[in-house]
Design a protein around this motif. Structure first.
Motif, PDB file in Angstrom:
ATOM      1  N   LEU A 151      68.289   2.058  50.114  1.00 25.20           N
ATOM      2  CA  LEU A 151      67.995   3.105  51.102  1.00 25.20           C
ATOM      3  C   LEU A 151      68.086   2.559  52.533  1.00 25.20           C
ATOM      4  O   LEU A 151      68.626   3.227  53.423  1.00 25.20           O
ATOM      5  N   ILE A 152      67.588   1.357  52.763  1.00 24.45           N
ATOM      6  CA  ILE A 152      67.690   0.742  54.091  1.00 24.45           C
ATOM      7  C   ILE A 152      69.157   0.483  54.439  1.00 24.45           C
ATOM      8  O   ILE A 152      69.583   0.660  55.595  1.00 24.45           O
ATOM      9  N   SER A 153      69.954   0.118  53.454  1.00 20.12           N
ATOM     10  CA  SER A 153      71.393  -0.069  53.674  1.00 20.12           C
ATOM     11  C   SER A 153      72.047   1.251  54.084  1.00 20.12           C
ATOM     12  O   SER A 153      72.880   1.286  54.997  1.00 20.12           O
ATOM     13  N   VAL A 154      71.664   2.346  53.434  1.00 16.08           N
ATOM     14  CA  VAL A 154      72.171   3.670  53.799  1.00 16.08           C
ATOM     15  C   VAL A 154      71.819   3.968  55.252  1.00 16.08           C
ATOM     16  O   VAL A 154      72.665   4.410  56.038  1.00 16.08           O
ATOM     17  N   GLN A 155      70.565   3.711  55.617  1.00 13.34           N
ATOM     18  CA  GLN A 155      70.105   3.951  56.989  1.00 13.34           C
ATOM     19  C   GLN A 155      70.926   3.130  57.988  1.00 13.34           C
ATOM     20  O   GLN A 155      71.347   3.640  59.038  1.00 13.34           O
ATOM     21  N   THR A 156      71.157   1.877  57.676  1.00 13.20           N
ATOM     22  CA  THR A 156      71.944   1.001  58.556  1.00 13.20           C
ATOM     23  C   THR A 156      73.353   1.548  58.733  1.00 13.20           C
ATOM     24  O   THR A 156      73.876   1.595  59.857  1.00 13.20           O
ATOM     25  N   ASP A 183      61.978   6.998  66.143  1.00 16.90           N
ATOM     26  CA  ASP A 183      61.162   6.014  65.444  1.00 16.90           C
ATOM     27  C   ASP A 183      60.275   6.773  64.462  1.00 16.90           C
ATOM     28  O   ASP A 183      59.312   7.432  64.862  1.00 16.90           O
ATOM     29  N   ALA A 184      60.624   6.710  63.174  1.00 13.11           N
ATOM     30  CA  ALA A 184      59.922   7.491  62.155  1.00 13.11           C
ATOM     31  C   ALA A 184      58.489   7.028  61.928  1.00 13.11           C
ATOM     32  O   ALA A 184      57.721   7.704  61.247  1.00 13.11           O
ATOM     33  N   THR A 185      58.105   5.883  62.507  1.00 11.87           N
ATOM     34  CA  THR A 185      56.728   5.408  62.365  1.00 11.87           C
ATOM     35  C   THR A 185      55.839   5.929  63.502  1.00 11.87           C
ATOM     36  O   THR A 185      54.627   5.727  63.475  1.00 11.87           O
ATOM     37  N   ASP A 186      56.430   6.614  64.464  1.00  8.76           N
ATOM     38  CA  ASP A 186      55.683   7.205  65.578  1.00  8.76           C
ATOM     39  C   ASP A 186      54.863   8.383  65.050  1.00  8.76           C
ATOM     40  O   ASP A 186      55.091   8.875  63.943  1.00  8.76           O
ATOM     41  N   ILE A 237      64.659   6.663  62.030  1.00 14.08           N
ATOM     42  CA  ILE A 237      64.737   5.271  61.598  1.00 14.08           C
ATOM     43  C   ILE A 237      63.367   4.827  61.089  1.00 14.08           C
ATOM     44  O   ILE A 237      62.371   4.946  61.796  1.00 14.08           O
ATOM     45  N   ILE A 238      63.344   4.308  59.860  1.00  3.99           N
ATOM     46  CA  ILE A 238      62.093   3.878  59.236  1.00  3.99           C
ATOM     47  C   ILE A 238      62.224   2.397  58.843  1.00  3.99           C
ATOM     48  O   ILE A 238      63.323   1.941  58.520  1.00  3.99           O
ATOM     49  N   ASP A 239      61.123   1.675  58.884  1.00  5.83           N
ATOM     50  CA  ASP A 239      61.161   0.272  58.456  1.00  5.83           C
ATOM     51  C   ASP A 239      60.825   0.192  56.965  1.00  5.83           C
ATOM     52  O   ASP A 239      60.276   1.129  56.385  1.00  5.83           O
ATOM     53  N   ILE A 240      61.159  -0.928  56.359  1.00 13.00           N
ATOM     54  CA  ILE A 240      61.024  -1.056  54.902  1.00 13.00           C
ATOM     55  C   ILE A 240      59.558  -1.012  54.448  1.00 13.00           C
ATOM     56  O   ILE A 240      59.257  -0.497  53.371  1.00 13.00           O
ATOM     57  N   PHE A 264      69.449  16.868  61.389  1.00 10.99           N
ATOM     58  CA  PHE A 264      68.299  15.977  61.260  1.00 10.99           C
ATOM     59  C   PHE A 264      68.669  15.015  60.141  1.00 10.99           C
ATOM     60  O   PHE A 264      68.813  15.420  58.987  1.00 10.99           O
ATOM     61  N   GLU A 265      68.868  13.764  60.480  1.00 14.15           N
ATOM     62  CA  GLU A 265      69.365  12.775  59.532  1.00 14.15           C
ATOM     63  C   GLU A 265      68.364  11.653  59.312  1.00 14.15           C
ATOM     64  O   GLU A 265      67.572  11.329  60.195  1.00 14.15           O
ATOM     65  N   GLY A 266      68.436  11.062  58.139  1.00 15.29           N
ATOM     66  CA  GLY A 266      67.594   9.929  57.813  1.00 15.29           C
ATOM     67  C   GLY A 266      67.398   9.852  56.310  1.00 15.29           C
ATOM     68  O   GLY A 266      67.672  10.803  55.592  1.00 15.29           O
ATOM     69  N   ILE A 267      66.918   8.706  55.854  1.00 13.02           N
ATOM     70  CA  ILE A 267      66.699   8.525  54.425  1.00 13.02           C
ATOM     71  C   ILE A 267      65.410   9.233  54.009  1.00 13.02           C
ATOM     72  O   ILE A 267      64.626   9.666  54.852  1.00 13.02           O
TER      73      ILE A 267
END
Length: 192
Positions: free
Chosen positions: A151-156, A173-176, A125-128, A5-8
């Motif tokens: 952090l967004i750069s890490v995600q990219t 989609d982490a905003t779901d 994936i999360i938006d800023i 399970f990956e993500g910032i």
């Protein structure tokens, strides 16, 4: 089956891992860094953000990864293993720190993992804007204090790395909604 399970930070990984642990009650739940005694010590050092050398930071992550693989992953490959982070995060952070090559990082991680990569990677994936909202509600650790753009750069870098690998993955989609994300994850795990 070994699943990452990956993500910032604040993307919802921990919430989903807790739900998956309830759904698959025989699963082994672990994390990097921190899944072993050595990993707990490494995690403290890494979250303090006290290392001046980005190479030292990378090597500490790799040492933890090798120990984690030997102690937790390798002896349990016949079971369902859910790991909160792994090599993809390590690559994402190293690439965001600069001065590292994708192929070189992949070789180092392959060495740490004894050439045994995960069976599935779930990348949240999360938006800023959502990241800003969620981080404003918590005390930030040393790595999070590097800033939202970092952090967004890490995600990219995680996403770009994942697309170059030959490992099954699912982008989340982490905003779901929590429920919708859970259903997608359960469906994906069950299909394997």
């Amino acid at each position: 089956m070994y699943i990452l399970f990956e993500g910032i930070d604040t993307c919802g990984k921990s919430t989903q891992i807790e739900l998956m642990a309830q759904k698959f009650d025989d699963a082994i739940v672990t994390k990097e860094p921190g899944g072993t005694e050595f990993g707990k010590k490494a995690r403290e050092i890494l979250l303090e953000d006290s290392l001046h050398s980005k190479r030292a930071e990378l090597l500490l992550f790799l040492a933890d990864r090798a120990e984690h693989y030997a102690q937790i992953i390798k002896p349990n490959r016949d079971k369902l293993i859910i790991s909160d982070r792994g090599f993809l995060s390590g690559m994402g952070y190293a690439l965001a720190n600069g001065d590292f090559d994708f192929k070189y990082l992949l070789e180092l991680n392959s060495f740490a993992l004894e050439d045994s990569f995960p069976d599935l990677i779930l990348l949240f994936i999360i938006d800023i804007e959502t990241l800003r909202e969620r981080t404003s509600q918590k005390r930030l650790d040393g790595i999070e204090l590097r800033g939202l753009e970092y952090l967004i750069s890490v995600q990219t870098h995680m996403k770009e790395s994942l697309e170059r690998l030959d490992i099954p993955y699912l982008l989340i989609d982490a905003t779901d909604s929590i429920e919708s994300i859970s259903k997608k994850i359960i469906h994906k795990i069950s299909s394997l």
